[in-house]
Write a protein that holds these residues in place. Sequence first.
Motif, PDB file in Angstrom:
ATOM      1  N   ASN A 283      -2.984 -27.676   8.079  1.00 48.03           N
ATOM      2  CA  ASN A 283      -3.356 -29.011   7.503  1.00 48.03           C
ATOM      3  C   ASN A 283      -3.429 -28.925   5.954  1.00 48.03           C
ATOM      4  OD1 ASN A 283      -4.550 -31.398   6.469  1.00 48.03           O
ATOM      5  ND2 ASN A 283      -5.981 -31.607   8.379  1.00 48.03           N
TER       6      ASN A 283
ATOM      7  N   ASP B 291     -16.435 -32.446  12.362  1.00 43.60           N
ATOM      8  CA  ASP B 291     -15.417 -33.656  12.574  1.00 43.60           C
ATOM      9  C   ASP B 291     -14.216 -32.747  12.380  1.00 43.60           C
ATOM     10  OD1 ASP B 291     -17.160 -35.586  12.983  1.00 43.60           O
ATOM     11  OD2 ASP B 291     -17.209 -36.010  10.616  1.00 43.60           O
TER      12      ASP B 291
ATOM     13  N   GLN C 276      -6.527 -36.683   8.807  1.00 40.11           N
ATOM     14  CA  GLN C 276      -7.415 -37.104   7.597  1.00 40.11           C
ATOM     15  C   GLN C 276      -6.883 -36.713   6.205  1.00 40.11           C
ATOM     16  OE1 GLN C 276     -10.120 -39.059   8.450  1.00 40.11           O
ATOM     17  NE2 GLN C 276      -9.351 -38.846  10.602  1.00 40.11           N
TER      18      GLN C 276
ATOM     19  N   ALA D 216     -11.540 -37.517   3.218  1.00 38.56           N
ATOM     20  CA  ALA D 216     -12.139 -37.191   4.495  1.00 38.56           C
ATOM     21  C   ALA D 216     -12.709 -35.750   4.810  1.00 38.56           C
ATOM     22  CB  ALA D 216     -11.686 -37.725   5.614  1.00 38.56           C
ATOM     23  N   VAL D 217     -11.792 -34.833   4.363  1.00 45.53           N
ATOM     24  CA  VAL D 217     -11.712 -33.498   4.377  1.00 45.53           C
ATOM     25  C   VAL D 217     -13.040 -32.896   3.645  1.00 45.53           C
ATOM     26  CG1 VAL D 217     -10.428 -31.279   4.296  1.00 45.53           C
ATOM     27  CG2 VAL D 217      -9.340 -33.438   5.470  1.00 45.53           C
TER      28      VAL D 217
ATOM     29  N   PRO E 271     -10.502 -32.586  11.008  1.00 49.82           N
ATOM     30  CA  PRO E 271      -9.858 -33.015   9.599  1.00 49.82           C
ATOM     31  C   PRO E 271      -8.260 -33.388  10.363  1.00 49.82           C
ATOM     32  CG  PRO E 271      -9.703 -30.663   9.746  1.00 49.82           C
ATOM     33  CD  PRO E 271     -10.682 -31.073  10.663  1.00 49.82           C
TER      34      PRO E 271
END
Length: 136
Positions: free
Chosen positions: A47, A103, A108, A112-113, A105
């Motif tokens: 990611n 959560d 995102q 948010a990460v 990621p």
Amino acid sequence: MTSTPSVLFVCVHNAGRSQMAAGFLTHLAGDTVEVRSAGSAPADTVNPAAVAAMAELGIDIAGQRPKILTSDAVETSDVVITMGCGDTCPFFPGVSYRDWVLDDPAGQGIDAVRPIRDRIKILVEALIAELVPVAR
């Protein structure tokens, strides 16, 4: 547990949470812990938001590639930490299993990460304190 404990981080895509956890453990524990990560359905790449979030702390995970979870990787680990892979992780006696509720990621942005990254760092620091004896 062997003299050098081995830790396997597992999440579905092996692209975010598990890669960040492996990056932190490698960075903070060095060669005192054998670090692995894998996914039950690995993505093609790590990611980019996770890569960027880790780079902000000086940890480079850009060269990592998602890997498929194998029974051998689980069986030869001292500690297996799951992060949302559910029941897909095989069970072997003698392996310590932990589940870190974090959560996902995926999809995102970096804003948010960052909190996910920061929570993983705290969990990894506690894991190191548990696994790595303090030099006396």
